[in-house]
Design a protein around this motif. Structure first.
Motif, short mmCIF file in Angstrom:
data_model
loop_
_atom_site.label_atom_id
_atom_site.label_comp_id
_atom_site.label_asym_id
_atom_site.label_seq_id
_atom_site.Cartn_x
_atom_site.Cartn_y
_atom_site.Cartn_z
N CYS A 1 1.70 -21.01 30.68
CA CYS A 1 2.32 -21.18 32.00
C CYS A 1 1.30 -21.47 33.08
CB CYS A 1 3.14 -19.94 32.36
SG CYS A 1 4.60 -19.71 31.32
N ASN A 2 0.03 -21.61 32.69
CA ASN A 2 -1.05 -21.91 33.64
C ASN A 2 -1.11 -20.89 34.76
OD1 ASN A 2 -2.01 -25.36 33.73
ND2 ASN A 2 -1.14 -24.27 32.01
N ALA A 3 -0.83 -19.62 34.42
CA ALA A 3 -0.79 -18.57 35.44
C ALA A 3 -2.16 -17.96 35.71
CB ALA A 3 0.19 -17.47 35.03
N GLY A 4 -2.94 -17.72 34.65
CA GLY A 4 -4.27 -17.17 34.85
C GLY A 4 -4.33 -15.67 34.99
N PHE A 5 -3.18 -14.98 34.92
CA PHE A 5 -3.19 -13.52 34.96
C PHE A 5 -3.74 -12.97 33.65
CE2 PHE A 5 -0.21 -13.72 38.53
CZ PHE A 5 -0.62 -12.64 39.27
N ASP A 6 -4.51 -11.90 33.74
CA ASP A 6 -4.96 -11.21 32.53
C ASP A 6 -4.85 -9.72 32.77
OD1 ASP A 6 -7.89 -9.91 32.93
OD2 ASP A 6 -7.71 -11.72 34.16
N ILE A 7 -4.74 -8.97 31.68
CA ILE A 7 -4.66 -7.51 31.77
C ILE A 7 -5.79 -6.88 30.97
CG2 ILE A 7 -2.20 -7.31 32.30
CD1 ILE A 7 -1.64 -7.09 29.33
N ILE A 8 -6.88 -7.64 30.82
CA ILE A 8 -8.06 -7.11 30.14
C ILE A 8 -8.93 -6.31 31.10
CG2 ILE A 8 -10.18 -7.76 28.93
CD1 ILE A 8 -8.69 -10.17 27.82
N GLY A 9 -9.05 -6.82 32.31
CA GLY A 9 -9.88 -6.16 33.31
C GLY A 9 -10.25 -7.13 34.40
N ALA A 10 -11.07 -6.68 35.34
CA ALA A 10 -11.41 -7.49 36.49
C ALA A 10 -12.29 -8.68 36.12
CB ALA A 10 -12.12 -6.63 37.54
N ARG A 11 -12.90 -8.67 34.92
CA ARG A 11 -13.82 -9.75 34.53
C ARG A 11 -13.12 -10.91 33.83
NH1 ARG A 11 -19.09 -9.19 33.93
NH2 ARG A 11 -19.08 -10.09 31.82
N SER A 12 -11.79 -10.92 33.81
CA SER A 12 -11.04 -11.98 33.16
C SER A 12 -11.51 -12.13 31.71
CB SER A 12 -11.18 -13.29 33.93
OG SER A 12 -10.29 -14.27 33.42
N LEU A 13 -11.90 -13.34 31.27
CA LEU A 13 -12.32 -13.56 29.88
C LEU A 13 -13.84 -13.68 29.75
CD1 LEU A 13 -9.64 -16.19 28.77
CD2 LEU A 13 -9.64 -13.74 28.33
N MET A 14 -14.57 -13.14 30.72
CA MET A 14 -16.04 -13.26 30.68
C MET A 14 -16.64 -12.56 29.46
SD MET A 14 -17.12 -12.80 34.67
CE MET A 14 -16.18 -13.60 35.96
N ASP A 15 -16.03 -11.47 29.01
CA ASP A 15 -16.55 -10.76 27.85
C ASP A 15 -16.31 -11.54 26.55
OD1 ASP A 15 -17.40 -8.67 29.45
OD2 ASP A 15 -15.51 -7.57 29.25
N PHE A 16 -15.47 -12.58 26.61
CA PHE A 16 -15.18 -13.40 25.43
C PHE A 16 -15.69 -14.83 25.61
CE2 PHE A 16 -11.94 -10.09 25.59
CZ PHE A 16 -11.97 -9.58 24.31
N SER A 17 -16.69 -15.01 26.48
CA SER A 17 -17.18 -16.36 26.78
C SER A 17 -17.78 -17.05 25.57
CB SER A 17 -18.22 -16.29 27.91
OG SER A 17 -19.31 -15.48 27.53
N GLY A 18 -18.26 -16.27 24.60
CA GLY A 18 -18.84 -16.87 23.40
C GLY A 18 -17.92 -16.86 22.20
#
Length: 458
Positions: free
Chosen positions: A180-197
């Protein structure tokens, strides 16, 4: 009973006087209001601590408008019930409330009226009413298949990290949010930074963003052309070529600007840097997920990301922005003016009259609104607290329903957040749709033409 019949008749008469575009605007407003009410309940807050009405309204608007800007940490401030409400709002916002309404009408075996079909036609950017319900059912089926496939792929990574129940819900939530191109995440404040690799997560999220951003009509045309072995429609060809060019060009330029930036890509290995470049190029097309810190981007990357956000996705999609086809229409219109051509040509076809003027109207009103919002935020925020580049970045992100943030949203006072709420809403319903909903039709007899005169141009 007579009173109820009179009220019902009055409501029908009032709805008959409302145009299709006005019904779309009112429909989104009603969904936002319902979402605000649900998110403000104590059961929606983590630990029974309810959100303030203002925070609930901002979050509901951002979800229904599939933006992703947030004034709260959804992983910490919302309970499981609140996150489910947020998920439903994102799904309704991505599909459009009339598309979801058709689903319920089908389940209840209720016939869709002509007035409802007109609203649905406006919402889906369809050419006519013929086959509209069939198209809507295909949209719903495609959505659920794509989101379910994305959730299954994400579950491969999320279940080992978060456990079966939480991992499955996280997978479904982020699949819906990405498509839906929403961009909401419920992982935390860092969005997907912890999964960048993590190639699986990043590629899955990118695929969902692209599929949601090219539009349902394009996906259906691709499937039909594969089945019937026919040529792709002009619209589909333009969307695919433009989207591919923007993604590749954006990734290359972002790589040039960020390759040695230690705060973003500089600390990653070479393959992960390339992945980060492509992800940033894709997510700026109205998605809102991030694998790098947006506030740490170089000025060149902020400008480039702002341009990509402004262009956005394609028509009849879950994304916002100017739209790829509008950009192409503007380019070929300028080319025809330079070449002194009367008609506007694209790929050996003559574009219908009025398309260029419509594209120019959308472009000019979006530019004007972006400048107005930027000026208001600059006046509202304390002097020296934020830079002009970051304010422009946030304004475009809100208007084009992207959701990427440099941290400005959390810093602006309530008046600034109210401005962003209005901006997100306008971006979701469409600038031209919003203006048409406010405008009063002025009918002029076709036989009457005003005297012609000239002004100097250029």
């Amino acid at each position: 009973m007579n009173t109820l019949f009179k009220i019902r008749a009055g409501l029908k008469a009032a709805m008959a006087r409302i145009s299709a575009v006005q019904k779309i605007v009112l429909g989104f407003l009603l969904v936002i209001a319902l979402g605000t009410l649900l998110l403000a309940l104590p059961v929606s807050g983590a630990g029974g601590q309810p959100l303030s009405v203002f925070d609930a309204c901002f979050t509901s608007t951002s979800a229904v408008c599939v933006t992703g800007l947030s004034v709260i940490d959804c992983s910490a401030r919302l309970s499981f019930f609140g996150q489910v409400v947020l998920l439903c709002l994102i799904q309704i916002g991505g599909l459009g409330f009339m598309t979801v309404a058709v689903l319920f009408f089908t389940m209840l075996r209720r016939r869709v009226s002509i007035s409802e079909r007109l609203v649905l036609q406006q919402a889906l950017n369809a050419d006519g009413l013929q086959g509209l319900i069939r198209l809507t059912r295909h949209v719903l089926l495609m959505t659920f298949i794509i989101e379910l496939g994305g959730a299954c792929l994400l579950a491969i990574r999320f279940i080992p990290v978060y456990g079966p129940k939480r991992g499955l819900f996280y997978s479904l939530f982020h699949a819906v949010s990405a498509f839906c191109n929403a961009g909401f995440d419920i992982i935390g404040a860092r969005s997907l930074m912890d999964f960048s690799g993590d190639w699986l997560i990043c590629l899955t999220i990118m695929a969902l963003i692209v599929l949601g951003g090219i539009g349902f009509i394009v996906i259906q045309d691709i499937l039909q052309s594969m089945r019937q072995r026919k040529r792709l429609a002009l619209h589909t060809t333009v969307v695919l070529i433009t989207s591919a060019c923007l993604t590749v060009l954006g990734a290359v330029l972002i790589g040039i600007a960020e390759w040695n930036n230690p705060a973003t890509l500089g600390s990653l290995a070479c393959p992960e840097r390339m992945l980060g470049c492509v992800f940033q190029s894709v997510t700026t097309r109205t998605a809102g997920f991030s694998t790098i810190d947006q506030a740490a981007l170089t000025p060149a990357s902020q400008l480039l990301s702002s341009l990509l956000m402004f262009i956005g996705a394609s028509p009849a999609s879950t994304g916002g922005g100017l739209k790829t086809t509008t950009l192409v229409a503007l380019i070929v219109m300028v080319r025809s003016v330079i070449r002194n051509q009367r008609d506007v040509h694209l790929m050996h076809r003559r574009l219908a009259e009025g398309l260029g003027a419509r594209a120019l109207a959308i472009f000019s009103t979006m530019i004007a609104w972006t400048m107005a919002v930027t000026l208001l935020l600059c006046l509202i925020c304390p002097a020296g607290s934020i830079t002009l580049g970051r304010v422009i970045y946030e304004s475009i992100s809100a208007l084009c329903t992207v959701g990427l943030s440099c941290g400005v949203t959390a810093m602006v006072p309530p008046v600034g957040k109210a401005v962003l709420i209005i901006t997100m809403f306008i971006g979701r319903v469409g600038m031209l749709t919003f203006m048409l909903a406010l405008a009063t039709p002025k009918n002029q007899p076709a036989s009457i033409r005003l005297p012609e005169d000239r002004i100097l141009i250029g």
